[in-house]
Design a protein around this motif. Structure first.
Motif, PDB file in Angstrom:
ATOM      1  N   HIS A 247       0.818  -1.218   0.000  1.00  0.00           N
ATOM      2  CA  HIS A 247       0.000   0.000   0.000  1.00  0.00           C
ATOM      3  C   HIS A 247       0.847   1.262   0.000  1.00  0.00           C
ATOM      4  CE1 HIS A 247      -2.481   3.243   1.794  1.00  0.00           C
ATOM      5  NE2 HIS A 247      -3.429   2.686   1.054  1.00  0.00           N
ATOM      6  N   ASP A 248       1.893   1.298   0.839  1.00  0.00           N
ATOM      7  CA  ASP A 248       2.679   2.514   1.014  1.00  0.00           C
ATOM      8  C   ASP A 248       4.088   2.434   0.443  1.00  0.00           C
ATOM      9  OD1 ASP A 248       0.627   3.839   2.428  1.00  0.00           O
ATOM     10  OD2 ASP A 248       1.194   2.802   4.269  1.00  0.00           O
ATOM     11  N   MET A 249       4.525   1.255   0.033  1.00  0.00           N
ATOM     12  CA  MET A 249       5.897   1.051  -0.440  1.00  0.00           C
ATOM     13  C   MET A 249       6.903   1.546   0.609  1.00  0.00           C
ATOM     14  SD  MET A 249       5.594  -0.555  -3.238  1.00  0.00           S
ATOM     15  CE  MET A 249       7.297  -0.537  -3.768  1.00  0.00           C
ATOM     16  N   SER A 250       6.658   1.185   1.845  1.00  0.00           N
ATOM     17  CA  SER A 250       7.460   1.654   2.975  1.00  0.00           C
ATOM     18  C   SER A 250       8.426   0.576   3.449  1.00  0.00           C
ATOM     19  CB  SER A 250       6.538   2.037   4.130  1.00  0.00           C
ATOM     20  OG  SER A 250       5.809   0.893   4.565  1.00  0.00           O
ATOM     21  N   LEU A 251       9.283   0.942   4.392  1.00  0.00           N
ATOM     22  CA  LEU A 251      10.160  -0.034   5.033  1.00  0.00           C
ATOM     23  C   LEU A 251       9.343  -1.154   5.668  1.00  0.00           C
ATOM     24  CD1 LEU A 251      12.561   2.477   6.851  1.00  0.00           C
ATOM     25  CD2 LEU A 251      13.184   1.029   4.917  1.00  0.00           C
ATOM     26  N   GLU A 252       8.245  -0.769   6.316  1.00  0.00           N
ATOM     27  CA  GLU A 252       7.381  -1.753   6.988  1.00  0.00           C
ATOM     28  C   GLU A 252       6.754  -2.713   5.978  1.00  0.00           C
ATOM     29  OE1 GLU A 252       8.139   1.672   9.450  1.00  0.00           O
ATOM     30  OE2 GLU A 252       7.264   1.535   7.439  1.00  0.00           O
TER      31      GLU A 252
ATOM     32  N   SER B  51      11.989  -5.149  -6.142  1.00  0.00           N
ATOM     33  CA  SER B  51      11.063  -4.238  -5.485  1.00  0.00           C
ATOM     34  C   SER B  51      10.863  -2.978  -6.316  1.00  0.00           C
ATOM     35  CB  SER B  51      11.590  -3.851  -4.100  1.00  0.00           C
ATOM     36  OG  SER B  51      10.808  -2.815  -3.535  1.00  0.00           O
ATOM     37  N   SER B  52       9.628  -2.506  -6.423  1.00  0.00           N
ATOM     38  CA  SER B  52       9.324  -1.292  -7.183  1.00  0.00           C
ATOM     39  C   SER B  52       9.750  -0.019  -6.474  1.00  0.00           C
ATOM     40  CB  SER B  52       7.823  -1.217  -7.480  1.00  0.00           C
ATOM     41  OG  SER B  52       7.497  -2.061  -8.554  1.00  0.00           O
ATOM     42  N   GLY B  53      10.373  -0.131  -5.300  1.00  0.00           N
ATOM     43  CA  GLY B  53      10.863   1.043  -4.592  1.00  0.00           C
ATOM     44  C   GLY B  53      12.008   0.675  -3.675  1.00  0.00           C
ATOM     45  N   ASP B  54      12.917   1.620  -3.475  1.00  0.00           N
ATOM     46  CA  ASP B  54      14.081   1.356  -2.629  1.00  0.00           C
ATOM     47  C   ASP B  54      13.724   1.227  -1.151  1.00  0.00           C
ATOM     48  OD1 ASP B  54      15.887   1.290  -4.700  1.00  0.00           O
ATOM     49  OD2 ASP B  54      16.631   3.328  -4.416  1.00  0.00           O
ATOM     50  N   PHE B  55      12.732   1.999  -0.683  1.00  0.00           N
ATOM     51  CA  PHE B  55      12.363   1.912   0.731  1.00  0.00           C
ATOM     52  C   PHE B  55      11.906   0.487   1.071  1.00  0.00           C
ATOM     53  CE2 PHE B  55      12.201   6.516   0.346  1.00  0.00           C
ATOM     54  CZ  PHE B  55      12.659   6.940   1.581  1.00  0.00           C
ATOM     55  N   THR B  56      11.046  -0.056   0.223  1.00  0.00           N
ATOM     56  CA  THR B  56      10.557  -1.415   0.459  1.00  0.00           C
ATOM     57  C   THR B  56      11.685  -2.428   0.359  1.00  0.00           C
ATOM     58  OG1 THR B  56       8.537  -0.663  -0.617  1.00  0.00           O
ATOM     59  CG2 THR B  56       8.687  -2.996  -0.138  1.00  0.00           C
ATOM     60  N   ALA B  57      12.607  -2.191  -0.568  1.00  0.00           N
ATOM     61  CA  ALA B  57      13.748  -3.097  -0.723  1.00  0.00           C
ATOM     62  C   ALA B  57      14.618  -3.099   0.526  1.00  0.00           C
ATOM     63  CB  ALA B  57      14.573  -2.680  -1.943  1.00  0.00           C
ATOM     64  N   VAL B  58      14.845  -1.933   1.118  1.00  0.00           N
ATOM     65  CA  VAL B  58      15.677  -1.870   2.323  1.00  0.00           C
ATOM     66  C   VAL B  58      14.954  -2.480   3.524  1.00  0.00           C
ATOM     67  CG1 VAL B  58      16.762  -0.293   3.976  1.00  0.00           C
ATOM     68  CG2 VAL B  58      17.052   0.075   1.530  1.00  0.00           C
TER      69      VAL B  58
ATOM     70  N   ALA C 264      13.011  -4.978   3.247  1.00  0.00           N
ATOM     71  CA  ALA C 264      13.201  -6.409   2.999  1.00  0.00           C
ATOM     72  C   ALA C 264      14.606  -6.841   3.388  1.00  0.00           C
ATOM     73  CB  ALA C 264      12.947  -6.710   1.525  1.00  0.00           C
ATOM     74  N   LEU C 265      15.588  -6.016   3.064  1.00  0.00           N
ATOM     75  CA  LEU C 265      16.980  -6.337   3.393  1.00  0.00           C
ATOM     76  C   LEU C 265      17.162  -6.513   4.903  1.00  0.00           C
ATOM     77  CD1 LEU C 265      19.991  -6.562   2.596  1.00  0.00           C
ATOM     78  CD2 LEU C 265      20.105  -4.062   2.693  1.00  0.00           C
ATOM     79  N   ASP C 266      16.625  -5.596   5.668  1.00  0.00           N
ATOM     80  CA  ASP C 266      16.749  -5.685   7.126  1.00  0.00           C
ATOM     81  C   ASP C 266      16.042  -6.934   7.668  1.00  0.00           C
ATOM     82  OD1 ASP C 266      18.200  -3.359   7.178  1.00  0.00           O
ATOM     83  OD2 ASP C 266      16.497  -2.078   7.699  1.00  0.00           O
ATOM     84  N   ALA C 267      14.856  -7.218   7.124  1.00  0.00           N
ATOM     85  CA  ALA C 267      14.098  -8.385   7.590  1.00  0.00           C
ATOM     86  C   ALA C 267      14.813  -9.688   7.246  1.00  0.00           C
ATOM     87  CB  ALA C 267      12.697  -8.368   6.972  1.00  0.00           C
TER      88      ALA C 267
ATOM     89  N   LYS D 130      25.497  -2.959  -0.444  1.00  0.00           N
ATOM     90  CA  LYS D 130      24.920  -1.850  -1.210  1.00  0.00           C
ATOM     91  C   LYS D 130      23.834  -2.380  -2.140  1.00  0.00           C
ATOM     92  CE  LYS D 130      29.099   0.990  -1.063  1.00  0.00           C
ATOM     93  NZ  LYS D 130      30.152   1.694  -1.836  1.00  0.00           N
ATOM     94  N   LEU D 131      22.779  -1.570  -2.293  1.00  0.00           N
ATOM     95  CA  LEU D 131      21.584  -2.025  -2.993  1.00  0.00           C
ATOM     96  C   LEU D 131      21.667  -1.773  -4.501  1.00  0.00           C
ATOM     97  CD1 LEU D 131      18.633  -3.106  -2.687  1.00  0.00           C
ATOM     98  CD2 LEU D 131      17.927  -0.697  -2.516  1.00  0.00           C
ATOM     99  N   THR D 132      21.507  -2.818  -5.267  1.00  0.00           N
ATOM    100  CA  THR D 132      21.321  -2.677  -6.715  1.00  0.00           C
ATOM    101  C   THR D 132      19.976  -1.995  -6.950  1.00  0.00           C
ATOM    102  OG1 THR D 132      22.633  -4.629  -7.253  1.00  0.00           O
ATOM    103  CG2 THR D 132      21.023  -3.923  -8.897  1.00  0.00           C
ATOM    104  N   THR D 133      19.943  -1.034  -7.854  1.00  0.00           N
ATOM    105  CA  THR D 133      18.723  -0.259  -8.026  1.00  0.00           C
ATOM    106  C   THR D 133      18.627   0.311  -9.436  1.00  0.00           C
ATOM    107  OG1 THR D 133      17.400   1.525  -7.033  1.00  0.00           O
ATOM    108  CG2 THR D 133      19.758   1.892  -7.194  1.00  0.00           C
ATOM    109  N   ILE D 134      17.499   0.932  -9.726  1.00  0.00           N
ATOM    110  CA  ILE D 134      17.277   1.590 -11.010  1.00  0.00           C
ATOM    111  C   ILE D 134      17.311   3.099 -10.797  1.00  0.00           C
ATOM    112  CG2 ILE D 134      15.662   1.962 -12.919  1.00  0.00           C
ATOM    113  CD1 ILE D 134      16.708  -0.838 -12.955  1.00  0.00           C
ATOM    114  N   ASP D 135      18.179   3.780 -11.548  1.00  0.00           N
ATOM    115  CA  ASP D 135      18.242   5.237 -11.475  1.00  0.00           C
ATOM    116  C   ASP D 135      17.198   5.840 -12.417  1.00  0.00           C
ATOM    117  OD1 ASP D 135      19.835   7.724 -10.606  1.00  0.00           O
ATOM    118  OD2 ASP D 135      19.713   7.933 -12.782  1.00  0.00           O
TER     119      ASP D 135
END
Length: 341
Positions: free
Chosen positions: A224-229, A250-257, A259-262, A291-296
């Motif tokens: 819903h929010d594409m958040s860390l949670e 992940s469609s967003g870096d916040f959600t990816a991070v 996930a990384l922590d979890a 370091k996170l692979t991502t799309i610029d």
């Protein structure tokens, strides 16, 4: 009590001059003598006179101010978009008035009213996450106020916009994971009524199909929010599957991070056990471990292109013509979260 603001009329009365003479003196009109100009400016400074730019805008029919509505300015993406937008606007002699919708449709509607009341010459918008229609922009359209959308637009809408090729970004992210030998690739997606999340999901599906890897609905988590949670909750859901994923796009870096922590909390290694790719190239994406692979998304270029399109509409009165869309090409930034060194 707030002291009364000095006006041109006050200066004219004090100096026993016509209001029109004072106005011309303040604007440096050649028909006004140097002595009179100096008298007017000296008194204006003493009275702390401040010109009423809004009134001047109403007289001229233009304020040289552009309105911008953002969902928020919390992350790297919108801050860099604004940097690019303001650079182009200022170079063209325009100021920028910024509003935040805070991801709320009703607040976004108030932002539109505020900017119209401020007599802006055009509005640049990235939609709130829970906006499902353009109804609150109709009044602006009726006034022929130029509107340009960027990044987020409603799926299927016909508007002038500047976007990144989100489908290509999703495709390249997923294809990269496939090239690492991953086959159970999960996807964290956002609200599908917004173009960015729908197109990134489409790119994910396209890459799987080309590789002959079946799409498994149990591996798709819509957030819903594409958040860390959301990222952490998504990991818990995926790890409960009989066969958990070996990679996540992940469609967003916040959600990816998130996930990384979890994943780390669960004792799983990234990328050895689960490879991870985000989207957005937020500042923190290069500071995580790994370091996170991502799309610029070429943020500054997007902001600049959006303002140039808006200025073109203002200067040439093209807002009533066929909407124009500018599509920028994203870039995959390969880092340690998706590749074994």
């Amino acid at each position: 009590m707030t002291p009364k603001r000095a006006s041109i009329s006050d200066i004219a009365k004090e100096l026993k001059l016509a209001v029109s003479t004072v106005s011309r003196a303040l604007s440096g009109h050649s028909r006004i003598s140097e002595a009179t100009r100096q008298r007017v400016w000296q008194l204006a400074e003493q009275l702390d006179y401040q010109p009423n730019h809004l009134a001047a805008a109403l007289r001229k029919g233009r304020s040289n101010t552009l309105g911008v509505i953002l969902p928020n300015i919390d992350g790297h993406f919108f801050a860099l978009v604004m940097k690019g937008a303001e650079a182009v606007a200022n170079q063209a002699g325009f100021n920028v008035m910024l509003c935040q919708s805070n991801e709320d449709h009703a607040h976004e509607a108030k932002n539109v009213e505020t900017l119209m009341n401020a007599q802006v010459d055009g509005i640049l918008v990235s939609l709130a996450r829970n906006t499902h229609d353009f109804q609150h922009f109709e009044k602006a359209r009726q006034r022929n106020l130029p509107l340009v959308f960027f990044d987020r637009i409603l799926d299927g809408s016909e508007v002038s916009a500047v976007v990144v090729d989100d489908q290509r970004g999703g495709y390249e992210a997923t294809r990269h994971l496939l090239a690492q030998g991953r086959r159970r690739i999960a996807h964290f997606g956002g609200p599908q009524h917004l173009n960015i999340f729908k197109d990134r999901y489409a790119g994910y599906r396209q890459a799987l199909e080309e590789a002959g890897v079946p799409l498994e609905e149990e591996l798709v988590v819509l957030c819903h929010d594409m958040s860390l949670e959301d990222g952490a909750a998504g990991i818990r859901q995926l790890l409960d599957l009989p066969q958990p994923p070996d990679a996540i796009f992940s469609s967003g870096d916040f959600t990816a991070v998130g996930a990384l922590d979890a994943l780390k909390e669960k004792g799983l290694r990234v990328p050895q056990d689960v490879a991870l790719v985000g989207f957005g190239n937020e500042t923190f994406s290069s500071l995580t471990e790994p370091k996170l692979t991502t799309i610029d998304q070429r943020c500054e270029e997007m902001g600049g292109a959006a303002i140039r399109l808006l200025l073109e509409m203002i200067q040439h009165d093209t807002q009533t013509r066929t909407p124009r869309k500018i599509v920028l090409r994203p870039e995959l930034l390969k880092r340690a979260s998706s590749e074994l060194v």
